[in-house]
Design a protein around this motif. Structure first.
Motif, PDB file in Angstrom:
ATOM      1  N   GLY A  57       0.784  -1.226   0.000  1.00  0.00           N
ATOM      2  CA  GLY A  57       0.000   0.000   0.000  1.00  0.00           C
ATOM      3  C   GLY A  57       0.815   1.274   0.000  1.00  0.00           C
ATOM      4  O   GLY A  57       0.270   2.367  -0.026  1.00  0.00           O
ATOM      5  N   SER A 156      -8.152   6.514  -3.710  1.00  0.00           N
ATOM      6  CA  SER A 156      -9.339   7.356  -3.528  1.00  0.00           C
ATOM      7  C   SER A 156      -9.209   8.659  -4.316  1.00  0.00           C
ATOM      8  O   SER A 156      -9.239   9.747  -3.757  1.00  0.00           O
ATOM      9  CB  SER A 156      -9.508   7.659  -2.039  1.00  0.00           C
ATOM     10  OG  SER A 156      -9.571   6.466  -1.298  1.00  0.00           O
ATOM     11  N   ARG A 348     -14.570   5.366   2.182  1.00  0.00           N
ATOM     12  CA  ARG A 348     -14.823   4.245   1.262  1.00  0.00           C
ATOM     13  C   ARG A 348     -16.285   4.165   0.825  1.00  0.00           C
ATOM     14  O   ARG A 348     -16.802   3.086   0.578  1.00  0.00           O
ATOM     15  CB  ARG A 348     -14.394   2.913   1.880  1.00  0.00           C
ATOM     16  CG  ARG A 348     -12.907   2.821   2.136  1.00  0.00           C
ATOM     17  CD  ARG A 348     -12.499   1.389   2.410  1.00  0.00           C
ATOM     18  NE  ARG A 348     -12.432   0.616   1.184  1.00  0.00           N
ATOM     19  CZ  ARG A 348     -12.442  -0.710   1.153  1.00  0.00           C
ATOM     20  NH1 ARG A 348     -12.548  -1.403   2.257  1.00  0.00           N
ATOM     21  NH2 ARG A 348     -12.349  -1.341   0.005  1.00  0.00           N
TER      22      ARG A 348
ATOM     23  N   LYS B  28      -7.280  10.336   6.193  1.00  0.00           N
ATOM     24  CA  LYS B  28      -7.449  10.695   4.784  1.00  0.00           C
ATOM     25  C   LYS B  28      -7.251  12.204   4.626  1.00  0.00           C
ATOM     26  O   LYS B  28      -7.287  12.946   5.608  1.00  0.00           O
ATOM     27  CB  LYS B  28      -8.855  10.364   4.304  1.00  0.00           C
ATOM     28  CG  LYS B  28      -9.271   8.915   4.446  1.00  0.00           C
ATOM     29  CD  LYS B  28     -10.674   8.760   3.915  1.00  0.00           C
ATOM     30  CE  LYS B  28     -11.580   9.556   4.657  1.00  0.00           C
ATOM     31  NZ  LYS B  28     -12.711   9.880   4.956  1.00  0.00           N
ATOM     32  N   ALA B  29      -7.129  12.605   3.378  1.00  0.00           N
ATOM     33  CA  ALA B  29      -7.004  14.041   3.101  1.00  0.00           C
ATOM     34  C   ALA B  29      -8.209  14.795   3.649  1.00  0.00           C
ATOM     35  O   ALA B  29      -8.061  15.889   4.213  1.00  0.00           O
ATOM     36  CB  ALA B  29      -6.883  14.260   1.589  1.00  0.00           C
ATOM     37  N   TYR B  64       1.620   9.080   0.536  1.00  0.00           N
ATOM     38  CA  TYR B  64       0.291   8.495   0.414  1.00  0.00           C
ATOM     39  C   TYR B  64       0.386   6.996   0.678  1.00  0.00           C
ATOM     40  O   TYR B  64       1.344   6.338   0.264  1.00  0.00           O
ATOM     41  CB  TYR B  64      -0.257   8.704  -1.001  1.00  0.00           C
ATOM     42  CG  TYR B  64      -0.691  10.116  -1.291  1.00  0.00           C
ATOM     43  CD1 TYR B  64      -1.856  10.638  -0.729  1.00  0.00           C
ATOM     44  CD2 TYR B  64       0.046  10.924  -2.155  1.00  0.00           C
ATOM     45  CE1 TYR B  64      -2.267  11.941  -1.015  1.00  0.00           C
ATOM     46  CE2 TYR B  64      -0.356  12.222  -2.441  1.00  0.00           C
ATOM     47  CZ  TYR B  64      -1.522  12.713  -1.871  1.00  0.00           C
ATOM     48  OH  TYR B  64      -1.919  14.005  -2.155  1.00  0.00           O
ATOM     49  N   GLY B  65      -0.611   6.476   1.359  1.00  0.00           N
ATOM     50  CA  GLY B  65      -0.719   5.028   1.542  1.00  0.00           C
ATOM     51  C   GLY B  65      -2.065   4.566   1.036  1.00  0.00           C
ATOM     52  O   GLY B  65      -2.968   5.384   0.808  1.00  0.00           O
ATOM     53  N   TYR B  66      -2.192   3.292   0.821  1.00  0.00           N
ATOM     54  CA  TYR B  66      -3.482   2.755   0.382  1.00  0.00           C
ATOM     55  C   TYR B  66      -3.756   1.437   1.084  1.00  0.00           C
ATOM     56  O   TYR B  66      -2.951   0.511   1.027  1.00  0.00           O
ATOM     57  CB  TYR B  66      -3.486   2.536  -1.143  1.00  0.00           C
ATOM     58  CG  TYR B  66      -4.814   1.987  -1.624  1.00  0.00           C
ATOM     59  CD1 TYR B  66      -5.879   2.851  -1.871  1.00  0.00           C
ATOM     60  CD2 TYR B  66      -5.016   0.625  -1.788  1.00  0.00           C
ATOM     61  CE1 TYR B  66      -7.110   2.362  -2.284  1.00  0.00           C
ATOM     62  CE2 TYR B  66      -6.240   0.132  -2.196  1.00  0.00           C
ATOM     63  CZ  TYR B  66      -7.284   1.005  -2.439  1.00  0.00           C
ATOM     64  OH  TYR B  66      -8.505   0.524  -2.841  1.00  0.00           O
ATOM     65  N   GLY B  68      -7.425  -0.219   1.189  1.00  0.00           N
ATOM     66  CA  GLY B  68      -8.846   0.003   0.971  1.00  0.00           C
ATOM     67  C   GLY B  68      -9.074   1.401   0.436  1.00  0.00           C
ATOM     68  O   GLY B  68      -9.358   1.600  -0.726  1.00  0.00           O
ATOM     69  N   GLY B  69      -8.874   2.403   1.249  1.00  0.00           N
ATOM     70  CA  GLY B  69      -8.920   3.779   0.789  1.00  0.00           C
ATOM     71  C   GLY B  69      -7.537   4.407   0.914  1.00  0.00           C
ATOM     72  O   GLY B  69      -6.633   3.818   1.507  1.00  0.00           O
ATOM     73  N   SER B  70      -7.387   5.595   0.366  1.00  0.00           N
ATOM     74  CA  SER B  70      -6.083   6.278   0.419  1.00  0.00           C
ATOM     75  C   SER B  70      -5.949   7.063   1.713  1.00  0.00           C
ATOM     76  O   SER B  70      -6.914   7.629   2.206  1.00  0.00           O
ATOM     77  CB  SER B  70      -5.935   7.229  -0.766  1.00  0.00           C
ATOM     78  OG  SER B  70      -5.964   6.508  -1.974  1.00  0.00           O
ATOM     79  N   GLU B  73       0.351   9.330   5.358  1.00  0.00           N
ATOM     80  CA  GLU B  73       1.090   8.659   6.431  1.00  0.00           C
ATOM     81  C   GLU B  73       2.514   9.193   6.548  1.00  0.00           C
ATOM     82  O   GLU B  73       3.034   9.814   5.615  1.00  0.00           O
ATOM     83  CB  GLU B  73       1.141   7.140   6.149  1.00  0.00           C
ATOM     84  CG  GLU B  73      -0.248   6.535   5.982  1.00  0.00           C
ATOM     85  CD  GLU B  73      -0.219   5.041   5.683  1.00  0.00           C
ATOM     86  OE1 GLU B  73       0.816   4.400   5.942  1.00  0.00           O
ATOM     87  OE2 GLU B  73      -1.237   4.529   5.189  1.00  0.00           O
ATOM     88  N   GLU B  78       6.705  -0.743   4.733  1.00  0.00           N
ATOM     89  CA  GLU B  78       5.430  -1.439   4.870  1.00  0.00           C
ATOM     90  C   GLU B  78       5.648  -2.912   5.216  1.00  0.00           C
ATOM     91  O   GLU B  78       6.632  -3.535   4.790  1.00  0.00           O
ATOM     92  CB  GLU B  78       4.587  -1.296   3.616  1.00  0.00           C
ATOM     93  CG  GLU B  78       5.121  -1.920   2.364  1.00  0.00           C
ATOM     94  CD  GLU B  78       4.174  -1.640   1.218  1.00  0.00           C
ATOM     95  OE1 GLU B  78       2.966  -1.533   1.466  1.00  0.00           O
ATOM     96  OE2 GLU B  78       4.643  -1.541   0.075  1.00  0.00           O
ATOM     97  N   ALA B  80       4.202  -5.575   4.268  1.00  0.00           N
ATOM     98  CA  ALA B  80       4.129  -6.588   3.216  1.00  0.00           C
ATOM     99  C   ALA B  80       5.419  -6.667   2.397  1.00  0.00           C
ATOM    100  O   ALA B  80       5.656  -7.653   1.695  1.00  0.00           O
ATOM    101  CB  ALA B  80       2.962  -6.287   2.285  1.00  0.00           C
TER     102      ALA B  80
END
Lengths: 397, 83
Positions: A57, A156, A348, B28-29, B64-66, B68-70, B73, B78, B80
């Motif tokens: 992400g 988004s 979302r 979020k923004a 920016y991270g994502y 599900g939604g943006s 951060e 990360e 993963a």
């Protein structure tokens, strides 16, 4: 691991009538360890009935919050070639017109910096570069932008605007789809690259109600060409259809959803006041029938695929709007929609879900539209759009 | 009135919010924008907030991270990611 590539389950996918992505991948596996390990990991996924991708992400390019989708293998020791396998979305051209030179340049870049695998085109419309490592993201970005390309949207944000070929190749186009797509893309660069919405926002432009971009089903905002006056008729060409043995009754008259077509001898009559612009008769007899001359767009809102909530079709918010540069009326409406959604939407929550939650009446009041009967919910299931001024003119005659 | 609070000040305030919520809540923004307007009222506009976020991202203080939604951060490795 042995260099030998054994993929008995994937091989099954090459046996059908359709071209297989497995065949494509195999053709590249000999020159790319990334593609070879992609096939191996996929084979293992098919065998084990589970995916082995991890979602990244954070990867991206400096300043952008979209355009890169991070992927890592969950089995990097077993499949080191796909330890990183990030995707880049490249903003496609309006109408998907490319020169061979441009495509060759792009592929040279991708062969140098990534797997060489290209998907034309992703669901949103972008060219999709499949598979590269984190360290190659910035160099790839630099190389494509030097050639005049840019990344598309993800996350988004405003997703890459997409359109049909429009007037470039289609006589049914009721507005210049490519001009509007180009205009939106350039006007909303921040919205495209810097995620600032509650969730994604897709805009698709279709030149006529045939809706070749599937805007009514696949975009938060569908801009679909339409006309207000009568279908244009060439009676001589219609007579030619009849003379050629074409069964007008079966294939046209009986398939008209509102039964507004009749035939007298070799002459077609259309009750335009009852036409719902389904396009069937025009598509079936393109030499005899054509879209009207008073053209513009209908704007639908709210379509989406079933990710968070269930799937929704778009509903008509604006039954007719003239659509000519500089598109001020459109931009004004879009600004009001974003403002209201931004203020009251949830994290979302797509615009369609937002409308369902707060109610259509509240929504249209919030964006400053007056309720009118033509705001038809999911118009492909309901009678479409009627324009009263034309009925009145007809009655006055 | 609008413009009384500098973009730099707004960016600093936003950065503090992001840093404090790191590991607990993804902002979020719109979260940051609404927080700044709640804090400063009509001394801050949405455009000011947008400019502040742009400054945070372009300077590399935030990314920016994502998921599900943006979200916005503090830069970090990360979970993963494979080395």
């Amino acid at each position: 691991m042995s260099d030998e590539l054994k993929t008995p389950l994937l091989d099954e996918l090459e046996k059908g009538a359709w071209p297989s992505f497995v065949t494509d991948l195999k053709s590249m596996a000999g020159k790319s360890n990334m593609v070879k390990d992609l096939l191996r990991q996929l084979e293992k996924s098919y065998r084990d009935k589970r995916g082995y991708w991890k979602h990244g992400g954070l990867v991206g390019v400096m300043g952008y919050g979209g355009g890169v989708i991070g992927r890592y293998s969950a089995l990097p020791d077993e499949f080191p070639g796909v330890s990183h396998f990030h995707t880049l979305r490249i903003n496609q051209t309006s109408g998907w017109f490319y020169t061979s030179k441009a495509l060759n340049e792009l592929m040279d870049i991708w062969d140098e910096h990534g797997s060489g695998l290209l998907n034309m085109h992703g669901s949103t419309g972008d060219l999709v570069f499949l598979g590269t490592v984190s360290d190659e993201l910035e160099p790839t970005f630099r190389a494509v932008t030097e050639k005049g390309w840019d990344l598309g949207g993800s996350g988004s944000d405003l997703r890459t605007p997409s359109c049909c070929v429009g007037p470039a190749r289609c006589e049914n186009a009721c507005f210049d789809t490519m001009a509007l797509t180009y205009n939106i893309t350039h006007k909303y660069q921040d919205e495209l690259h810097r995620p600032m919405f509650n969730y994604k926002y897709k805009i698709k432009m279709s030149g006529c109600p045939n809706d070749c971009t599937a805007a009514i089903a696949r975009s938060d905002m569908g801009v679909i060409g339409i006309w207000k006056d009568d279908i244009r008729v060439n009676q001589a060409e219609f007579a030619n259809y009849v003379d050629s043995g074409f069964n007008v009754q079966e294939f046209v008259v009986e398939k008209c959803p509102t039964k507004c077509i009749s035939v007298e001898g070799k002459e077609i009559k259309i009750d335009n006041s009852n036409c719902v612009k389904c396009m069937h008769c025009i598509n079936t007899m393109p030499k005899a029938l054509a879209v009207g001359k008073d053209r513009g767009v209908a704007i639908t809102l709210g379509a989406k695929a079933p990710i968070v909530e269930g799937a929704l079709f778009g509903s008509v918010m604006v039954p007719f709007m003239k659509m000519e540069p500089p598109f001020e009326e459109f931009h004004d409406l879009l600004g009001r929609i974003w403002e209201f959604w931004d203020e009251y939407g949830k994290n979302r929550e797509r615009i369609g879900e937002f409308i369902v939650r707060i109610g259509l009446a509240t929504f249209i009041e919030g964006i400053g539209l007056d309720p009118i009967p033509q705001m038809v919910k999911q118009p492909r299931d309901n009678p479409y759009i009627f324009f009263e001024e034309y009925y009145k003119e007809e009655e006055e005659k | 009135m609008a413009g009384e609070i500098s973009v730099e000040q707004i960016a600093d305030d936003m950065y503090s919010m992001v840093a404090e919520s790191a590991g607990q809540k993804k902002l979020k923004a719109t979260d940051l924008t609404k927080a700044m307007i709640a804090k400063y009222g009509d001394k801050v506009t949405k455009q000011d907030a947008k400019d502040a976020i742009k400054q945070l991202i372009d300077s590399g203080r935030c990314i920016y991270g994502y998921f599900g939604g943006s979200s916005i951060e503090i830069p970090h490795t990360e979970g993963a990611a494979n080395q």
